[in-house]
Design a protein around this motif. Structure first.
Motif, PDB file in Angstrom:
ATOM      1  N   LEU A   1       0.839  -1.211   0.000  1.00 37.44           N
ATOM      2  CA  LEU A   1       0.000   0.000   0.000  1.00 37.44           C
ATOM      3  C   LEU A   1       0.869   1.253   0.000  1.00 37.44           C
ATOM      4  N   ASN A   2       1.951   1.190   0.751  1.00 43.69           N
ATOM      5  CA  ASN A   2       2.864   2.333   0.762  1.00 43.69           C
ATOM      6  C   ASN A   2       3.452   2.587  -0.617  1.00 43.69           C
ATOM      7  N   ARG A   3       3.867   1.506  -1.275  1.00 40.35           N
ATOM      8  CA  ARG A   3       4.432   1.663  -2.621  1.00 40.35           C
ATOM      9  C   ARG A   3       3.391   2.199  -3.596  1.00 40.35           C
ATOM     10  N   GLU A   4       2.194   1.685  -3.441  1.00 36.95           N
ATOM     11  CA  GLU A   4       1.131   2.103  -4.342  1.00 36.95           C
ATOM     12  C   GLU A   4       0.833   3.596  -4.167  1.00 36.95           C
ATOM     13  N   ARG A   5       0.898   4.025  -2.931  1.00 40.06           N
ATOM     14  CA  ARG A   5       0.632   5.438  -2.687  1.00 40.06           C
ATOM     15  C   ARG A   5       1.671   6.305  -3.393  1.00 40.06           C
ATOM     16  N   GLU A   6       2.902   5.859  -3.327  1.00 38.80           N
ATOM     17  CA  GLU A   6       3.976   6.597  -3.976  1.00 38.80           C
ATOM     18  C   GLU A   6       3.787   6.585  -5.497  1.00 38.80           C
ATOM     19  N   ARG A   7       3.412   5.417  -6.005  1.00 39.74           N
ATOM     20  CA  ARG A   7       3.214   5.288  -7.442  1.00 39.74           C
ATOM     21  C   ARG A   7       2.106   6.225  -7.935  1.00 39.74           C
ATOM     22  N   ARG A   8       1.038   6.272  -7.160  1.00 42.98           N
ATOM     23  CA  ARG A   8      -0.080   7.123  -7.569  1.00 42.98           C
ATOM     24  C   ARG A   8       0.328   8.586  -7.594  1.00 42.98           C
ATOM     25  N   LEU A   9       1.098   8.952  -6.584  1.00 40.57           N
ATOM     26  CA  LEU A   9       1.542  10.345  -6.548  1.00 40.57           C
ATOM     27  C   LEU A   9       2.397  10.644  -7.784  1.00 40.57           C
TER      28      LEU A   9
END
Ligand SMILES: Nc1nc2c(ncn2[C@@H]2O[C@H](COP(=O)(O)OP(=O)(O)O)[C@@H](O)[C@H]2O)c(=O)[nH]1
Ligand SMILES: [Mg+2]
Lengths: 463, 510
Positions: A208-216
């Protein structure tokens, strides 16, 4: 399906579906004021590359808890036999249909799901709820209570005392306001509830942390690309004679419409990135700041501008040159053509103006040309950027249970970029300048990338 | 079947295909692309490929359809173009040589045009070619170079297409514009590569041209009797001319002195067209034939060799830059990210099967509350907390009624419900039943079932008033719109004409 299940249960209309919607980032979940919106269990498996780590299950709420508990008590055979009694309850009432909701919500629990019991902490506790808690206790499954607050009032304390009796973990979780951090906190609490699945939960948290970064990152790219397109937008309007005032107005309207369209596309992209596909947005229209958008020049019947004409002159000249080239030595394709082309081009450029004002058989060969854009105003890109960042910020913190209109009215915020430290603003300004200078799309490429990276870093650092 | 090694080299076709697929991908949505590319990424995850290799595997998987592999036919086209240019070069080379060496037996062949074509022009062209090959950053510093480049840009096929597009109908024109827009983008990325390709093609033509000219010269020298002379309109003394010849011959002067005409030969072969007949004796046959090795060397040294050298440089350069193209612009970056970043999704794979939405009932014209309600019996559901005292607070006509008794239902103990129902059943008086519920709770099946039981107990015509209330610390809190309508809807759905849901707007003076 994974062996790790969490059933979200509770009284009707206490925010079960809302909590699931937020945790699963799924805005397709029906959330309604009316009771009985959720009529079937619905599974929300958290999948990483298709591999399910755990599954949340949204259930219909308790509708006849008292009667179900009464039935269980009648069929109890000692405390150790309570889970068995629950199982019998399911077997028996699958056929009678007397407890449709209770059967549906108890089914996954009997199958081994951990229990997430949702109550509304904004309403006073009342002892009637104990029947529900009691039934859940009878299943013998690990239990956590979530105090959701549907409205302002706070009665969590009165709830805690009772919940503590029945649940090993009691947490507050506001389904509509929970941001990313709250969601992670809840997942960590899941770990306490089910120690056997801490590996899965850790993996989920990391993902989830990685995904958040990816989305940003994706969003910053979308914003930078939008700015690039806005800053290079030009529109051309032609007139037989000199352009009229209404043509100017018309062109300005079209120009603005294109800018707004581009902005909306960026909004949609970012909402898509954050899986908010059903948002209703309210935003003031993008406006152009007071500035002169227009440049006038001439056009020709051939449909070529003066510069284009010069080019075509070069080409026809070049063709002759090319002929010479091939006949004589053919040393390179272009060298011969270059000389001829240069000559043809210069003469065409020189005669363009004269042609524009010539008429043949009543048809003019050319006339005035009105060009709108590109926007040169220094303030404009910052405003467009600020608006985009406000939207991004709202989305990054928006829970998927939140179905309210997204209000981006400028009055509700004093902006984002103005709070950035000066060096950051300077860095972005450099890229804006480059985007404005490089009006060819190809020239913008590297600056879009650079700006996206800077935006991302800035947002991450200032967080 | 497992592939053990993956080629790391890219060729031109690969670069073209990459760009073509990037372009096609723009029509697909993010999610589809992520899924597709992540699948590829996962398939090769355990092969330990580096970024470049991974991208090439990706390309392989993508170009399975012919539309996705225009590189193939582009390079084929390039190959055909090369062949055609080579043949054209041969034809024009031999034609040019045949023309320049035309000998009718009456007039000797003037060597000056040959020198013009094979020495002077070549030097000029070489110079221009060298300029064209300048890398961009150098070119920018040389005044006039940018102008030259702009002219070059004007000649790029993209521009030609743009002009052509003006003749097309709107839809096709738009399509073409997109292609050109993309081409302009690619120009920034692959412009140098494209220039080098064009130069290579030009060198193919040039080499063939010179090769044919040289062969033609050799053949004519071997099989025919050629007589050469030199003749200009300018007054040039043989001594000066010899100096010029020696300068031209400098590259091979040392090792092939036979290919440099001697002063005797030069002096003997000066030729005045007008005095053609006046000095025939001077033009000795032997010296007139001695010019050809010199002419040959001119064509070889100034024509053929530089072309071949350039061809080699351009060809190798093109190959190197395609083979080692960095695959690093944003398009590649995105593909690689999509391949390597895990897909995470917590949403439900099943569609939402939400319950039927209750049709919003138009609020029926309610009859005014019957004044003959009689004294009220209050029934509190789940501890709604209504009693004779706080009923008086309510700003509603029912608050004026006397209260006969207060009963409870919905408590954890089901037996209490039965007692309440019995009490209602045995109540011979006719007063209305005031069924109070907590407004903030939603109607449950349990509650609705109880209301049905209550109806049975009360008889079909006794008024039941459903009253959502909310007391907190003895203060009344009026129900919200949604809260009230939830109850009202359910009351209406019973279809019971003697059951009505009443709304209390506020608590009045307390
Ligand atoms: N303001 C607010 N409203 C909430 C919250 N959670 C739920 N609601 C509202 O409560 C109602 C019922 O929510 P829902 O999730 O459908 O409850 P369920 O029946 O338990 O699944 C809806 O009108 C929601 O908008 C919350 O955290 N804050
Ligand atoms: Mg629900």
């Amino acid at each position: 399906m994974s062996r790790f299940l969490f059933a979200v249960v509770g009284h009707v209309n206490k925010g079960k579906s809302s909590i699931v919607s937020t945790l699963a980032e799924d805005d397709s979940v029906a959330i309604a004021r009316e009771a009985g919106t959720t009529i079937e269990c619905r599974e929300f498996p958290l999948r990483i590359d298709g591999r399910t780590l755990f599954t949340l299950i949204d259930t219909p709420g308790f509708e006849q808890a008292r009667h179900a508990l009464a039935w269980l008590r009648e069929h109890e055979s000692g405390a150790a036999g309570r889970p068995a009694a629950v199982r019998r309850f399911l077997e028996e009432h699958a056929a009678t249909g007397r407890f449709p909701e209770e059967c549906k919500l108890l089914r996954p629990i009997v199958d081994g799901a951990g229990i997430l019991y949702v109550v509304d902490g904004s309403r006073p506790y009342s002892p009637e709820y104990e029947t529900e808690m009691e039934i859940l206790a009878w299943t013998g499954q690990p239990r956590m209570a979530l105090i959701n607050r549907i409205s302002e009032a706070d009665h969590s304390e009165s709830w805690r005392a009772a919940l503590d009796q029945y649940f090993s973990i009691v947490r507050e979780f506001n389904a509509k306001q929970a941001g990313f951090e709250e969601r992670l906190k809840l997942l960590r609490a899941f770990r306490e509830l089910r120690e056997d699945m801490s590996a899965e939960l850790d993996e989920a948290i990391a993902a989830l942390n990685r995904e958040r970064e990816r989305r940003l990152r994706e969003s910053c790219r979308a914003i930078a690309a939008m700015l690039a397109d806005m800053l290079s937008l030009t529109l051309v309007e032609r007139a037989a004679g000199d352009p009229t005032e209404s043509q100017r107005e018309n062109l300005e309207k079209r120009f603005l419409e294109q800018l707004r369209l581009r902005e909306r596309r960026c909004r949609d992209e970012i909402e898509d990135i954050y899986q908010h596909r059903r948002i209703e947005r309210q935003e003031e229209n993008l406006a152009l700041l007071d500035e002169d958008l227009f440049a006038e020049s001439t056009w020709l019947r051939l449909g070529l501008s003066r510069n284009q004409l010069a080019v075509s002159g070069m080409i026809s000249g070049g063709l002759i040159g090319g002929g010479i080239d091939a006949a004589l030595s053919g040393a390179t394709f272009m060298t011969g053509a270059l000389v001829g082309g240069a000559i043809g081009g210069v003469s065409a450029w020189l005669t363009a103006d004269a042609l524009a004002h010539t008429k043949i058989a009543g048809i003019s060969l050319g006339g005035g040309q009105l060009k709108a854009g590109p926007v040169k105003n220094q303030q404009f890109p910052w405003i467009a950027l600020d608006r985009a960042l406000l939207h991004l910020n709202a989305l990054r913190n928006r829970a998927h249970a939140c179905r309210d209109m997204l209000n981006l009215a400028a009055s509700s915020s004093d902006g984002i970029v103005r709070h950035w430290p000066r060096p950051v603003r300077q860095k972005i300004q450099t890229q804006i300048n480059q985007l404005q200078k490089a009006h060819l799309v190809s020239g913008q490429f590297p600056y879009i990338e650079k700006m996206a990276i800077d935006l991302q870093n800035t947002i991450t650092e200032l967080e | 079947m497992t592939r053990t090694s993956t080629s790391r080299a890219t060729d031109l076709a690969a670069l073209i295909d990459f760009e073509a697929i990037f372009e096609q991908d723009r029509a697909l949505d993010r999610q589809t692309l992520r899924k597709r590319d992540r699948e590829t990424g996962l398939r090769i995850a355990d092969r330990g490929l580096d970024r470049r290799e991974a991208l090439l595997v990706w390309l392989d998987e993508r170009r399975k359809t012919p539309e996705a592999a225009p590189g193939q036919w582009t390079t084929q086209g390039l190959r055909s173009a090369t062949a055609i240019l080579f043949v054209l070069g041969l034809l024009s080379g031999s034609a040019a040589a045949a023309g320049l060496l035309y000998y009718d037996g009456a007039h000797p062949i003037n060597i000056i045009p040959w020198l013009g074509v094979f020495v002077a022009l070549q030097l000029l062209l070489l110079l221009l070619s060298a300029l064209l090959m300048l890398p961009r950053f150098v070119a920018r510093r040389i005044p006039g170079m940018t102008m030259l480049q702009r002219t070059l840009a004007a000649l790029s096929p993209g521009r030609w297409l743009g002009l052509l597009g003006r003749l097309l109908p709107g839809k096709q024109r738009n399509a073409l514009r997109n292609v050109i827009g993309r081409a302009a983008t690619l120009d920034a990325l692959y412009g140098e590569l494209r220039n080098r390709l064009l130069l290579t093609l030009a060198q193919v033509f040039g080499s063939a041209f010179h090769l044919a000219a040289i062969v033609m010269l050799l053949m004519l020298a071997a099989f025919t009797d050629l007589a050469f002379a030199w003749s200009t309109t300018l007054q040039i003394k043989p001594e000066r001319f010899q100096g010029m010849i020696e300068t031209v011959a400098a590259p091979w002067f040392a090792w092939a002195p036979g290919a440099v005409p001697s002063f005797d030969v030069i002096e003997n072969t000066q030729y005045y067209r007008l005095q053609n007949s006046a000095a025939p004796s001077k033009l000795s046959g032997a010296s007139a034939g001695q010019w050809w090795p010199f002419l040959l060397m001119c064509a070889v040294v100034y024509g053929l060799l530089p072309r071949i050298a350039l061809l080699a440089v351009c060809g190798l350069g093109t190959r190197y830059s395609t083979r080692h193209a960095p695959l690093d612009h944003a398009g590649f970056q995105r593909v690689y990210e999509r391949m390597t970043e895990a897909l995470i999704d917590a949403r439900s794979p099943d569609p939402e099967a939400a319950g039927e939405n209750h049709p919003s009932h138009q609020t029926k014209q309610k009859a005014p509350l019957d004044n003959e309600l009689g004294p009220l019996t209050i029934i509190n559901w789940c501890g709604a907390g209504l009693d004779a005292k706080n009923l008086k607070q309510l700003d509603h006509p029912v608050s004026l009624r006397p209260v006969r008794r207060v009963l409870e239902a919905g408590a954890p103990d089901i037996a209490a419900d039965r007692a309440t129902l019995d009490a209602v059943r045995n109540d011979k008086q006719d007063g209305a039943l005031l069924f109070a519920v907590k407004s903030y709770e939603s109607p449950t099946r349990d509650c609705l079932n109880f209301i049905a039981e209550l109806r049975k107990a009360a008889g079909p015509r006794r008024s039941i008033i459903l009253l959502p209330v909310h007391f907190e610390n003895d203060a009344f809190i009026p129900p919200g719109d949604a809260e009230f309508s939830d109850w009202e809807t359910h009351a209406l759905e019973t279809g019971d004409p003697w059951l009505r849901c009443e709304r209390v707007e506020n608590g009045g003076a307390s």
